[in-house]
Each structure stands twice: as structure tokens, then as C-alpha cells.
Design an enzyme around this catalytic site. Sequence first.
Site, PDB file in Angstrom:
ATOM      1  N   ARG A 150      48.103  49.234  67.927  1.00  0.00           N
ATOM      2  CA  ARG A 150      48.171  47.876  68.467  1.00  0.00           C
ATOM      3  C   ARG A 150      46.805  47.244  68.685  1.00  0.00           C
ATOM      4  O   ARG A 150      46.709  46.046  68.944  1.00  0.00           O
ATOM      5  CB  ARG A 150      48.948  47.875  69.781  1.00  0.00           C
ATOM      6  CG  ARG A 150      50.449  48.088  69.620  1.00  0.00           C
ATOM      7  CD  ARG A 150      51.121  48.232  70.971  1.00  0.00           C
ATOM      8  NE  ARG A 150      50.866  47.098  71.839  1.00  0.00           N
ATOM      9  CZ  ARG A 150      51.577  45.978  71.856  1.00  0.00           C
ATOM     10  NH1 ARG A 150      52.591  45.840  71.017  1.00  0.00           N
ATOM     11  NH2 ARG A 150      51.291  45.004  72.687  1.00  0.00           N
TER      12      ARG A 150
ATOM     13  N   ALA B  40      41.402  32.432  42.908  1.00  0.00           N
ATOM     14  CA  ALA B  40      42.006  31.585  41.887  1.00  0.00           C
ATOM     15  C   ALA B  40      43.238  32.244  41.284  1.00  0.00           C
ATOM     16  O   ALA B  40      44.281  31.606  41.086  1.00  0.00           O
ATOM     17  CB  ALA B  40      40.985  31.272  40.797  1.00  0.00           C
TER      18      ALA B  40
ATOM     19  N   GLU C  38      46.969  41.693  61.148  1.00  0.00           N
ATOM     20  CA  GLU C  38      47.047  42.146  59.759  1.00  0.00           C
ATOM     21  C   GLU C  38      47.184  43.662  59.736  1.00  0.00           C
ATOM     22  O   GLU C  38      46.498  44.362  60.493  1.00  0.00           O
ATOM     23  CB  GLU C  38      45.793  41.741  58.979  1.00  0.00           C
ATOM     24  CG  GLU C  38      45.717  40.278  58.628  1.00  0.00           C
ATOM     25  CD  GLU C  38      44.537  39.979  57.720  1.00  0.00           C
ATOM     26  OE1 GLU C  38      44.751  39.323  56.693  1.00  0.00           O
ATOM     27  OE2 GLU C  38      43.412  40.406  58.030  1.00  0.00           O
TER      28      GLU C  38
ATOM     29  N   ASP D 241      39.483  36.434  42.411  1.00  0.00           N
ATOM     30  CA  ASP D 241      40.750  36.807  43.036  1.00  0.00           C
ATOM     31  C   ASP D 241      41.466  35.623  43.656  1.00  0.00           C
ATOM     32  O   ASP D 241      42.689  35.500  43.556  1.00  0.00           O
ATOM     33  CB  ASP D 241      40.507  37.870  44.121  1.00  0.00           C
ATOM     34  CG  ASP D 241      40.381  39.269  43.547  1.00  0.00           C
ATOM     35  OD1 ASP D 241      40.604  39.426  42.335  1.00  0.00           O
ATOM     36  OD2 ASP D 241      40.053  40.195  44.306  1.00  0.00           O
TER      37      ASP D 241
ATOM     38  N   HIS E 244      41.108  29.582  61.252  1.00  0.00           N
ATOM     39  CA  HIS E 244      42.579  29.558  61.279  1.00  0.00           C
ATOM     40  C   HIS E 244      43.128  29.396  62.692  1.00  0.00           C
ATOM     41  O   HIS E 244      43.968  28.526  62.956  1.00  0.00           O
ATOM     42  CB  HIS E 244      43.149  30.858  60.702  1.00  0.00           C
ATOM     43  CG  HIS E 244      42.761  31.143  59.290  1.00  0.00           C
ATOM     44  ND1 HIS E 244      42.422  30.152  58.391  1.00  0.00           N
ATOM     45  CD2 HIS E 244      42.671  32.315  58.600  1.00  0.00           C
ATOM     46  CE1 HIS E 244      42.137  30.704  57.232  1.00  0.00           C
ATOM     47  NE2 HIS E 244      42.275  32.003  57.331  1.00  0.00           N
TER      48      HIS E 244
ATOM     49  N   HIS F 111      43.602  27.200  54.642  1.00  0.00           N
ATOM     50  CA  HIS F 111      44.973  27.279  54.139  1.00  0.00           C
ATOM     51  C   HIS F 111      46.015  27.398  55.247  1.00  0.00           C
ATOM     52  O   HIS F 111      47.194  27.100  55.029  1.00  0.00           O
ATOM     53  CB  HIS F 111      45.114  28.424  53.124  1.00  0.00           C
ATOM     54  CG  HIS F 111      45.164  29.789  53.726  1.00  0.00           C
ATOM     55  ND1 HIS F 111      44.038  30.534  53.981  1.00  0.00           N
ATOM     56  CD2 HIS F 111      46.213  30.557  54.116  1.00  0.00           C
ATOM     57  CE1 HIS F 111      44.380  31.688  54.487  1.00  0.00           C
ATOM     58  NE2 HIS F 111      45.693  31.741  54.594  1.00  0.00           N
TER      59      HIS F 111
END
Length: 516
Positions: free
Chosen positions: A470, A29, A226, A27, A250, A188
Site C-alpha cells: 500500500r 506516438a 500505479e 512509444d 495530473h 492527458h
Amino acid sequence: MSSSTSEGAKGGSNHLYTVVLLGASGDLATKKTFPALFGLYKNKHLNANTHIIGYARTKMDQAKFEDHITKHIKTKSEEEKATLQKFLKLCSYQDGQYDTDEGFQKLEKRLQEVEKDSGATARLFYMALPPSVFIPVAKHLKKNNYKKDVTTRLIVEKPFGRDLESSRVLAKELGELYPEDEIYRIDHYLGKEMVKNLMILRFANVIFGSVWNRHSIDNIQITFKEKMGTEGRGGYFDGFGVIRDVMQNHMLQILTLVAMEPPVSLDAEDVRDEKVKVLRFIPPIQKDDILLGQYTASEDGKEPGYLDDEAVPNDSKTPTYAAATIYINNERWAGVPFVLKCGKALDQQKTEVRIQFKDVAGSLFKGLSRNEIVIRVQPGEAVYVKMMNKEPGLGMKTIISDLDLSYSSRFNDVVIPDAYESLILDALNDDHSNFVRNDELDAAWKIFTPILKVIDEGKIDPIPYAHATRGPKGVAEFVAKYGYTRSQQDYIWPQHSGSRAAAAGKDQKSPTKDDN
């Protein structure tokens, strides 16, 4: 001009690379890496002779491979469709196992054929693989595909271990195979536009630089939300949890860029030196400074809860939400809480940094709200400063206003590149600035490993919260405990469309509630 890029492209390397994407059928890639490589090719950041070889265990012929890698590549014009066809001619596939020499020997034969035709003098191996095969693949690459006279770069995807001990084992084994300057540990988030902008905001603006310290700032929040749950990944996620998945990497990367001292230069090692210094000033997180949650089914019953996933144990205490407070015990930040909040299955999707300043001392006015700098990483990249202003009219009533830089309006003709595009280009240009160094990783794990051990032992019960809300009950009180004060006045961030858009007759964007 660099020979690693096409005419007109930016480049910092004198090498022409052949790119080998290991895990080409997965996935990551398909959804990220191949679209990023196409983006670089389309925008002339890849040399026209750059060949891309996909490697994975799945057996595929060329036609099936091309269909596979184009699933998530969108073309907007006939010209782009033609460019995609040219790109596909540079891509080929080699199947093989990850734990035997045979496949890698076939890969080497293919590499030599490609390099003979293209004249490539360097190899970039991108490991879009599960952590369990990092070391076996790295060993087989070193044995079968590593040449002393060929420049080699190895991109390794996270997770880099699951705690300090496993991270050190991974670092030791990789370090025995490849020198540090050949390893690119990719996070990333370091390729995202607003994250890369943090150093410019901090060190190129006097108005920010002079107040960026404990004397002016009361607290800082870094929020990662998310809307999706763990759909399809419950079994994998349960072995890691949201702290390992998001916070330890992150969010901590964002924190280091917010908190670091000015580096000596923009050289990669100078930048990474300052990030490591920040991490070394952070003590391990304490149990009293963390709050955990786990999502249940949505209130309408349409979305399942975390424990409803068949791959997740019924008694799992793995957190899908976490709020943790970090302190940096140096001269600039002593006493300032950095509150990191992240979660899945929440009410909205966003990542932002919220810097809240202290109250105005001896204020002449009543009902003032604190100044804040909000850096919206995604979606809708923006920087806005919340400030007090006089409400227009005959009185002296104060209202919250803002100085707003919304990228979509200020730079409405600019396409912001995907984070993976940016980072792959950095690797091709031999730039380590936005990659994680070994000692940086070690310092990060020291902060989180003790509390992760407590969590893994089931000593902290996550608070349930419904899907699409929330977060768990008590989050607002948790944040308030560390000094965050909500505005005394109602405030809606208007996401101004900007004067150029207004002049062109474009619609204003919908207002967004300014909360976290």
C-alpha cells in the site's frame, strides 16, 4: 457542420488540418497518439481528407511505418480492419533530424504536396518528444513550416520544465515563437471522462453545490496509484521523481476542477481563469506536510526494487511515492486539507477523488461513519455517495450504504473515448478548455518548486516500501493527521451491475474494498 470533421461528426472549427506527429517512432506516438487518431477517424471525427505525417529520426519506409503505427491499434471486426486500411492511406512518414533545417525543409515540401491534394488550410504539429528537443524543434518548425496564411496549432507534451525557473525559460522561448492561442499544452488527465465530468457534477447539481465548501467538508483526498514500477524508465524517472511525473500536473489539474468557483461561462478562457485563481490561493507546500517513499523489491522477491535498476544511482533518494497536503486559502476552502497521494509499484491501479464530510453534529445514533463522495477516475469510472442507512429488520442499527453511479452498468452500451482522442479533437476544434495555460503552469510551479528544491538536495529521506504494497509506513497516520477518519464499520463497494444488467442475466461485478 465543420470542415475539420467528417459527416455526422461534432466539430467546432472551420479548418481542415494536416496533422504532423513529431516523434512518430517513439512509444508515446505508437501507444497513444496514433491509436487516438485512428479512433477519431473510425468514429468520423476526422475529415476523410485529413492527412497525417509522421516525423522522426528513425529511417523507415512506408511498409515499416504502417507496421509500426498499427502495433497498438486493435480492430474488432472486418469492417474495422477495412477502416484501418483507409486510415493508413492517409498516413505517411518523413525522416529527419531535430536540430537541422534539412529534414524540416523536406517536411515542408511534403506538407505542400498534401495540402495541394487535400485542400487543407491548417496545420497541427503534435510534439511527442523529449523535453530536451522542444525548443530546437519549435524553432525549426517556425523557420521552415510556419506560414502566415495557414492556421497553426502546436501541441506540447509534458513535462513543461522541472521547476519554476526552467518552466519560465521554456514558456518564454515558446512564447517568442508562437502566440499563446496557438499553443496547446497537453495533460492527458484533462481528457479523461470522469475529470471532464467534474464541472457537470459540481455546477449542474443543487444537492452537491450547496455542500461543496468548508462548512460541510472536512477533508479531500486525491489518490493516484500505479501497480507498475519504473520498468525501463528508471534513468529518465530518476531525473524527475513522482511529484514532477504525476502530482504537479495530473493531480493538481484534478484539484483545480474540484475546488474552482463557477466560471462566467464555458468559454475556455473563463474556465481557465477560475483554475488559475485556485492555484494562486495555494501557498508553497511545507516540509512538515509531505511524506516520501521509495519502493524496494517485492516481499516474494519476484519484483525488483527501484535501486535495482542499473540506470538508477545506488544512492538515489528520488521518491517513487509522495503524499502532500495542500491548503487553499480562500473563503470556500480555508482550513480544508487537500491530501494528494501518488505512487508507483503499489498494490492496485486506481485514480480517485474522495470527499469526506464532517461528522453529524449532535447525532442521535452511535457508531456513525462519515458521508463521502467518491469519484473514481479509473479504472471502472464511477461516482458513489457513501451514506448511513437503517439495516433492514426490527432494530435501529445503522449500516453504510451507497448511491452508486457505475458507468459500466448505467452506460453499458457506451464506449468511453481515450483521453488522447478527446484532447486531439479539442485541439482540432480550437478549444483550449482542457489544455494548460501559461499562467496556470507558472502558478502550479510556485506551489511545488520550494519543496522540490529541498527534495533534490537530499534533505528528505524516502521511506522504503515493498513492491506491491500500500505504500510506505506512516501513510495512514499522515492522512489521519489531516482529519481523515476511516469508517467504523466494514464496507465493501459492491460495484453494482445495475438493474438493466441484472435483468439481462449478467453476472454481478466483484465487490471492491473501499479504501485509499
